[in-house]
Every structure is written in C-alpha cells, then in structure tokens.
Design a protein around this motif. Structure first.
Motif, mmCIF file in Angstrom:
data_model
loop_
_atom_site.group_PDB
_atom_site.id
_atom_site.type_symbol
_atom_site.label_atom_id
_atom_site.label_comp_id
_atom_site.label_asym_id
_atom_site.label_seq_id
_atom_site.Cartn_x
_atom_site.Cartn_y
_atom_site.Cartn_z
ATOM 1 N N VAL A 1 69.689 58.736 -23.976
ATOM 2 C CA VAL A 1 69.098 59.508 -22.882
ATOM 3 C C VAL A 1 69.408 58.828 -21.545
ATOM 4 C CG1 VAL A 1 66.898 60.216 -21.867
ATOM 5 C CG2 VAL A 1 67.296 60.546 -24.307
ATOM 6 N N ASP A 2 69.240 57.505 -21.506
ATOM 7 C CA ASP A 2 69.537 56.753 -20.278
ATOM 8 C C ASP A 2 70.998 56.898 -19.864
ATOM 9 O OD1 ASP A 2 66.991 55.909 -19.948
ATOM 10 O OD2 ASP A 2 67.291 53.904 -20.790
ATOM 11 N N LEU A 3 71.899 56.884 -20.843
ATOM 12 C CA LEU A 3 73.331 56.970 -20.536
ATOM 13 C C LEU A 3 73.662 58.307 -19.865
ATOM 14 C CD1 LEU A 3 74.900 55.345 -23.722
ATOM 15 C CD2 LEU A 3 75.117 54.511 -21.389
ATOM 16 N N TYR A 4 73.070 59.389 -20.363
ATOM 17 C CA TYR A 4 73.304 60.694 -19.744
ATOM 18 C C TYR A 4 72.646 60.763 -18.372
ATOM 19 C CZ TYR A 4 75.541 63.122 -23.655
ATOM 20 O OH TYR A 4 76.433 63.534 -24.608
ATOM 21 N N LYS A 5 71.405 60.246 -18.309
ATOM 22 C CA LYS A 5 70.649 60.312 -17.061
ATOM 23 C C LYS A 5 71.364 59.550 -15.951
ATOM 24 C CE LYS A 5 66.356 58.900 -16.880
ATOM 25 N NZ LYS A 5 65.085 58.386 -17.419
ATOM 26 N N ALA A 6 71.934 58.391 -16.292
ATOM 27 C CA ALA A 6 72.581 57.556 -15.287
ATOM 28 C C ALA A 6 74.011 58.018 -15.007
ATOM 29 C CB ALA A 6 72.571 56.095 -15.741
ATOM 30 N N GLY A 7 74.414 59.148 -15.618
ATOM 31 C CA GLY A 7 75.740 59.675 -15.352
ATOM 32 C C GLY A 7 76.861 58.861 -15.970
ATOM 33 N N GLU A 8 76.545 58.066 -16.989
ATOM 34 C CA GLU A 8 77.571 57.210 -17.584
ATOM 35 C C GLU A 8 78.430 57.948 -18.597
ATOM 36 O OE1 GLU A 8 78.086 54.335 -16.408
ATOM 37 O OE2 GLU A 8 76.226 53.551 -15.576
ATOM 38 N N VAL A 9 77.836 58.885 -19.350
ATOM 39 C CA VAL A 9 78.618 59.580 -20.375
ATOM 40 C C VAL A 9 78.426 61.090 -20.265
ATOM 41 C CG1 VAL A 9 78.395 57.622 -21.951
ATOM 42 C CG2 VAL A 9 76.851 59.547 -22.181
ATOM 43 N N VAL A 10 79.409 61.839 -20.812
ATOM 44 C CA VAL A 10 79.315 63.302 -20.759
ATOM 45 C C VAL A 10 79.393 63.933 -22.150
ATOM 46 C CG1 VAL A 10 80.272 63.450 -18.430
ATOM 47 C CG2 VAL A 10 81.803 63.606 -20.403
ATOM 48 N N ILE A 11 79.786 63.164 -23.164
ATOM 49 C CA ILE A 11 79.860 63.727 -24.511
ATOM 50 C C ILE A 11 79.565 62.641 -25.545
ATOM 51 C CG2 ILE A 11 82.375 63.366 -24.724
ATOM 52 C CD1 ILE A 11 82.452 66.121 -26.192
ATOM 53 N N SER A 12 78.877 63.042 -26.624
ATOM 54 C CA SER A 12 78.472 62.066 -27.644
ATOM 55 C C SER A 12 77.965 62.814 -28.862
ATOM 56 C CB SER A 12 77.346 61.187 -27.124
ATOM 57 O OG SER A 12 76.174 61.966 -27.008
ATOM 58 N N TYR B 1 66.368 66.178 -30.590
ATOM 59 C CA TYR B 1 65.536 65.092 -30.061
ATOM 60 C C TYR B 1 65.950 64.676 -28.650
ATOM 61 C CZ TYR B 1 62.631 60.885 -30.260
ATOM 62 O OH TYR B 1 61.688 59.918 -30.015
ATOM 63 N N GLN B 2 67.133 64.061 -28.531
ATOM 64 C CA GLN B 2 67.536 63.578 -27.209
ATOM 65 C C GLN B 2 67.742 64.720 -26.222
ATOM 66 O OE1 GLN B 2 69.131 62.422 -30.028
ATOM 67 N NE2 GLN B 2 69.370 60.211 -29.910
ATOM 68 N N SER B 3 68.226 65.861 -26.741
ATOM 69 C CA SER B 3 68.479 66.983 -25.823
ATOM 70 C C SER B 3 67.178 67.469 -25.191
ATOM 71 C CB SER B 3 69.197 68.120 -26.549
ATOM 72 O OG SER B 3 68.397 68.595 -27.595
ATOM 73 N N SER B 4 66.063 67.431 -25.954
ATOM 74 C CA SER B 4 64.814 67.890 -25.349
ATOM 75 C C SER B 4 64.261 66.836 -24.384
ATOM 76 C CB SER B 4 63.783 68.245 -26.420
ATOM 77 O OG SER B 4 63.486 67.122 -27.203
ATOM 78 N N LEU B 5 64.508 65.552 -24.699
ATOM 79 C CA LEU B 5 64.092 64.514 -23.755
ATOM 80 C C LEU B 5 64.857 64.657 -22.442
ATOM 81 C CD1 LEU B 5 63.913 61.356 -26.084
ATOM 82 C CD2 LEU B 5 62.008 62.637 -25.119
ATOM 83 N N LEU B 6 66.159 65.011 -22.560
ATOM 84 C CA LEU B 6 66.985 65.174 -21.360
ATOM 85 C C LEU B 6 66.578 66.425 -20.596
ATOM 86 C CD1 LEU B 6 70.409 64.020 -22.774
ATOM 87 C CD2 LEU B 6 69.251 63.040 -20.795
ATOM 88 N N TYR C 1 78.661 52.301 -27.134
ATOM 89 C CA TYR C 1 78.115 52.814 -28.391
ATOM 90 C C TYR C 1 76.590 52.800 -28.253
ATOM 91 C CZ TYR C 1 82.763 51.913 -30.389
ATOM 92 O OH TYR C 1 84.105 51.911 -30.647
ATOM 93 N N TRP C 2 75.951 53.948 -28.475
ATOM 94 C CA TRP C 2 74.496 53.978 -28.292
ATOM 95 C C TRP C 2 73.795 53.602 -29.584
ATOM 96 C CZ3 TRP C 2 71.460 57.615 -31.008
ATOM 97 C CH2 TRP C 2 72.133 58.719 -31.572
ATOM 98 N N SER C 3 72.662 52.876 -29.461
ATOM 99 C CA SER C 3 71.964 52.493 -30.686
ATOM 100 C C SER C 3 70.549 53.016 -30.787
ATOM 101 C CB SER C 3 71.982 50.983 -30.879
ATOM 102 O OG SER C 3 71.900 50.312 -29.671
ATOM 103 N N THR C 4 69.913 53.371 -29.685
ATOM 104 C CA THR C 4 68.590 53.981 -29.806
ATOM 105 C C THR C 4 68.587 55.321 -29.073
ATOM 106 O OG1 THR C 4 67.734 52.990 -27.782
ATOM 107 C CG2 THR C 4 67.463 51.723 -29.798
ATOM 108 N N ALA C 5 67.612 56.163 -29.441
ATOM 109 C CA ALA C 5 67.506 57.486 -28.811
ATOM 110 C C ALA C 5 67.352 57.340 -27.303
ATOM 111 C CB ALA C 5 66.311 58.235 -29.399
ATOM 112 N N GLY C 6 66.492 56.386 -26.904
ATOM 113 C CA GLY C 6 66.246 56.183 -25.482
ATOM 114 C C GLY C 6 67.498 55.746 -24.742
ATOM 115 N N GLU C 7 68.322 54.951 -25.408
ATOM 116 C CA GLU C 7 69.533 54.464 -24.757
ATOM 117 C C GLU C 7 70.485 55.613 -24.447
ATOM 118 O OE1 GLU C 7 71.814 51.706 -27.057
ATOM 119 O OE2 GLU C 7 72.941 51.021 -25.300
#
Lengths: 348, 288
Positions: free
Chosen positions: A215-226, A232-237, A207-213
C-alpha cells in the motif's frame, strides 16, 4: 503471624493476577489481521463467555517457527492451504470433530475436497475464507489496461514494478513461461522460472513483503503494477484515494484458502469449538468479508448476510471463477527446491 | 558451611558472571553449532553430524554473493562513518572553544541512539522516496525537473541509512581517543618546527588510531549483522547475510543451514574483533 498474613496476602494477589490467564474461557488465536476483528469478536465474547486473545502473523512462514518455539500458547491457527499440510505433518494440530461444527456441510465442496486439510480420512482444517492472488495496476499509469503477466516484464515500466517476496514468485514466472502445472514443476521448469525472475529483477523497484508495504509503495508513487491479495490492498488504497484496478491475467491467477486449525491438546476445546462455530456462521463469514474483503467459505451463510452486490463482487455466486483459480497446494518435499530457487533470485 | 559462608562473596562475584556467560553465551552458541551439523528433512530437520550445510554455503554461489555484498556494504558504512565522524570529533576536541557547546554537540550525536532504530530507518524512506523530502527539495531549487528514483530502494540508500544509524559508534571512540591526547604533544611538535598538517599526520592521527579501530569494528560489525535496512530501504539487490539467515529460520524452515550461516558470520566478526584488538594494542604500545 505477620509473615503468614503477608504470605496469604501475596498468594491472594498472585491468584488474582493469574486468574484471567488460567480461566477456562480464554482462547489464544494465531491468525491474520482482521480474522479476529473486534467488529465481530466482541459479540462472540459476550454471547459465549469465551474471551479471545489474538496474535497476528505477517506470513504463512510464521506459523511453524512460532509453534516450534513451544506448545501450550496458542489454541487456534489459520494457515493458508499451502501450509496446512505442514502443520499436520509437524503434528502441531489435531483432527476436527466435524459433527460439532454446525455449518460444516455448507462449506464449498471444492474446499472440503482439498488434500491439504486432511490426513487418513480425518479433517484437520475448517475452510474459512478464500481469494485470488490477483494482479493490480495504478489506473493513471496505463492507457491500455494490462492483461498479461508479460506486463510485469515490460522494459518501459522499469523501476515501477513490484512482486510479492514469496515463493509464489516462482508460480508467476512459471506461468509466464507457459508452465501451467505450477505446483508440480520439474527442476528444468523451476530453473527457467528462476531465469525469468533474474531477467525481471532490474525492472523491480522493490519486492513487497507485507500488505502495508505494498500500500505504501503505491501511495508513495513508487510502483504502478504488482501482484496483490485480491480485495485487501486495493480497498486500503481506495480508502486513501489511490485509484487502482485488480485484474486476473490471461495466464491465470493462484487462489488461496485459509483454514482454522485446532492446536494439538488444547485445554480450551470447548471455547475453541464455540469459536469455530461462530467463524463459519454468518457472524464470522461476513465479519471477515467486511473487514478484509475476502470471500467466504460458507456459501449459505454468505448468501444470508451479504448484500447482493457484495455477494457478486466476492464471486460467491460464481463457481467458474473459483474453478479458474489455481488453488495453492502443499509442495511437501519439493518445497525446498521452490524456496531455494526464489532465495537464489533474491541473492543475485 | 562456614567455608561456604566465608567464600560467599567470592563465589557470588565470580559465580554470577560465569553463570551468565555459560547460560546466555556458551549454551546458545553450543546449540547453534549443534544445529549447523543437522540435516534438513521434510517436514523439519533431523539430528546428524555432517558438513553438508557448510559445503552448501561455500559451493552455492548465492551465499558467497550475498556474503561479499554484505562485506562491501559494511566496509562502505565504516568508511563513510569514519570520513564524517573524524573531522567532527577532531573539531569538537581541538577547535571548539566553548565547553558547553562541545557537550551539547556531543550529546546531539548520541541522542538519536535513544530513538527507536526502526523509526530512524523508516524516516530515511520518507526522505529518499520518489515523492520524498530530498526530491521535493531538489526540484524546488531547480536542480532536477522530475523526481528521481535513484535515491531509494538500492544499496546507496542502505549505506546512507546504516551510516546515519551507526555513526555515533564511530564518533564516541574517536572522541575519547582524541580527548586523551595531551595538547602539549602537538605544541612540542610545533616547537620542533612541524607544520599543523605534519603534526596531525605524525602525532595526532597515530595516537587516535585505537579509537578509529574501535569505531571501524563497531560500525562494521553492526552493519554486517543488520537486516532491517535492506528490508526498509534496500532494493531488489539489497539482500544481506542476516536476511538470508532470517529466511532460513523462517520461510525455508532450514534451521541447520541458517545455523551454519550464523556460525560462519560469527567467525568473520570474531576475526575482525581480534584483528582490531591487536591493532589497538599495537597503537597503544607504539604510541606512548
């Protein structure tokens, strides 16, 4: 004599060191990251002579505890529309003199009609920015793009799903169950939503609790949908070269709207109103749109300062989009039932 | 005046600690205890005297569940720390011949304490992640074909991280306890015909038990109150009691329930501390 001199000297130093804090022209804002970004606040500080100190919150739940800890620290806050009513009921904020805010009449009527920012005929919040709690997926992970909330309950995506650690999880599950009146759920509907979330739990990576978290989950390949704070997060990604797409599922999405509120009995009223005027003007409206990718509450200002592409991308010209969103509502005395249901899902 | 002046040192020596305890321990605990009897009522809570919060904690299964999970994780962390720390401390004290190396290795255990807790917990995320160091290593040596998601965001990751973070608190007391054991006791045991294993079981281990108890207490209590590890490396089933308390004070705005949870937690920790204290005394009086 020498003692006297030393004393005067010490007092002088004290006066000097405390001077900036006591100066009339300083306002302390408790807000979201980006809402007091130097890219537009610097210009405001130079033009108005008011300096701005920003403290950032990570969630809407931070406002009440921070203000409860004692007054006199913050002058302005920006809770979302599900928390504004709580601020009013807690007597933390004061009514706005809307005549002193130039752009007031350009704000979307839909926002001005919301209950959460008013009490007894007075406005307590100035609508500022808005967006959807959209959903998001990693492009590479899907051959056919997901379109429904059921995709967050798919067995084959086990361990690749994330959901916001917030009571809004109940809203998501309720819509999946077909209960669309998500802010007025009965006890049975909340229990059903809770059951759906417990059923989904083994599929959740985190369960993600911050915007940065997130982003990290997608970046590290941990999750694919949320779910995500649209824009916001989509532009950071995107900036990190991670290809994700936002979507509004068939079951609809919640909408949020943040408002500026003036903390009760602020001694810096003059600067506070200068600040409000700036935030609802082109400078503030396009400032937040550029930094956070959120839509603006003042359509006229947005039209003037956005490029046509940005104006369209942020759905500023699309009242139907705004109408399709289920804008957050204060839950008042039902709040506890919702949070308790969500906590009990997390406790499992 | 003269009486006060004569007693001033005494007043200061006694007064400052008493004031400290009153101001920074008794008063806050008192406030928490008071809150725990209050009543949640929108928008916040109202003064009351009722046991509803405590009844909720023991009747709503979600709190019992989280409580048992926290207990399990803390015990696992203590056991893992013990299994790693004891042989290490033993080797340092009895087998390491070079005093310089011993000091150096001991410092190496303590040194991570100077690094921010948050950073150390965060590093485990990059080690255990799906595309993390551990997975890359296992794939490079051909042990697995594709990255495993089994290492991060679960209770295993929490135990590993907490063990890593709190293990110095297990090494230090055990090292101190072992160091205090006179070597001639082991020699005497050998002279009387005991093998090294039996000497260890009957002499060294019992004498080091107070250190072990202190280590268990420290690591257990620290893990019991942790809420960063679940947040960083824990998965959806990783909520610990401290997270629930944080939620009650934050999101749920239910300080009375949060306070009641904190009191229950305090009672558990105090019970463990006094039990371990009793064990240490017993160990001391029984040992020598």
């Amino acid at each position: 004599m020498t003692t006297k001199k030393t004393m005067i000297g010490t007092l002088g130093i004290l006066a000097m060191s405390t001077a900036p804090v006591l100066a009339e022209g300083t306002i302390n804002v408790l807000t979201w990251e980006g809402y007091a970004d130097p890219s537009f606040i610097t210009q405001f500080e130079e033009q108005s002579g008011c300096s701005v100190n920003a403290t950032y919150v990570g969630s809407n739940d931070d406002f009440a505890p921070k203000l409860m800890a004692g007054g006199g620290v913050y002058d302005l806050i920006t809770p979302s529309i599900d928390t504004t009513k709580l601020m009013i009921d807690l007597d933390f904020v004061e009514p706005l003199d809307t005549a002193m805010i130039d752009g007031w009449n350009d704000i979307y009527p839909k926002f001005l009609a919301l209950d959460g920012i008013q009490k007894d005929g007075a406005y307590y919040g100035m609508p500022y920015s808005w967006g959807a709690i959209a959903f998001m997926y990693l492009d590479d992970a899907f051959e056919t793009p997901p379109t429904s909330l059921n995709d967050l309950w798919r067995e084959d995506l086990k361990g690749k799903i994330s959901l916001w650690d917030d009571k809004s999880a109940i809203y998501v599950a309720a819509r999946k169950n077909g209960d669309m009146d998500i802010y007025n759920l009965s006890d049975e509907q909340i229990a059903a939503a809770q059951a759906a979330l417990v059923e989904q739990k083994p599929l959740i990576r985190k369960y993600w609790s911050t915007a940065g978290e997130l982003v990290d989950l997608y970046k590290a390949g941990e999750v694919v949908i949320s779910n995500t704070w649209a824009g916001y997060q989509s532009s950071l990604l995107a900036a990190e070269d991670v290809k994700v797409t936002e979507f509004i599922p068939e079951e609809g999405a919640e909408g949020w709207m943040d408002s500026w509120m003036v903390v009760k009995d602020t001694p810096n009223k003059e600067c506070a109103y200068k600040f409000l005027n700036m935030q609802i003007s082109e400078l503030g409206q396009c400032g937040v749109a550029n930094v956070n990718g959120y839509s603006a509450a003042n359509a006229t200002a947005a039209k003037n300062c956005m490029t046509p592409e940005q104006f369209t991308a942020l759905h500023q010209d699309d009242p139907a989009y705004l109408d399709s969103l289920l804008i957050w509502q204060p839950l008042a005395d039902r709040f506890e039932v919702y949070t308790n249901a969500w906590n009990s899902v997390k406790a499992q | 005046m003269s009486i006060l002046r004569r007693n001033l040192p005494g007043v200061l020596v006694m007064g400052i600690p008493v004031l400290w305890i009153a101001l920074f321990m008794l008063l806050p605990y008192g406030i928490i205890v008071t809150y725990s009897f209050w009543l949640k009522k929108y928008p916040t809570f109202i003064p009351a005297f009722q046991f509803g919060n405590y009844i909720t904690i023991f009747t709503d299964p979600q709190y019992v569940l989280v409580f048992l999970r926290t207990l399990k994780i803390s015990i696992l962390v203590s056991i893992a720390s013990f299994l790693l720390a004891y042989p290490f401390a033993y080797w340092l004290v009895f087998r390491c011949r070079s005093a310089a190396l011993r000091t150096w290795l001991y410092m190496a255990v303590i040194a991570p304490l100077w690094v921010s807790y948050l950073l150390r917990a965060y590093i485990w995320k990059t080690i255990l992640g799906t595309e993390g160091v551990l997975n890359s290593f296992l794939m490079s040596i051909g042990l697995i074909d594709e990255p495993s998601s089994l290492f991060l965001y679960n209770q295993f990751a929490m135990v590993v991280t907490l063990t890593y973070i709190f293990i110095p608190f297990m090494v230090m007391p055990i090292y101190t306890a072992l160091e205090k054991i006179p070597t001639n006791l082991t020699e005497a045991s050998a002279d009387l015909g005991m093998g090294p294993w039996r000497s260890f079981w009957h002499v060294t281990l019992p004498l080091s038990l107070p250190g072990v108890a202190a280590g268990f207490t420290l690591t257990f209590c620290l893990s019991f109150g942790d809420f960063i590890a679940p947040f960083l490396v824990g998965g959806p089933d990783g909520n610990l009691i401290a997270n629930v308390i944080a939620t009650q004070f934050g999101a749920a705005l239910n300080w009375p329930l949060g306070s009641a949870l904190a009191i229950v937690m305090l009672i558990v920790v105090l019970t463990i501390v006094s039990l371990s204290d009793r064990m240490e005394r017993k160990g001391l009086s029984g040992g020598i």
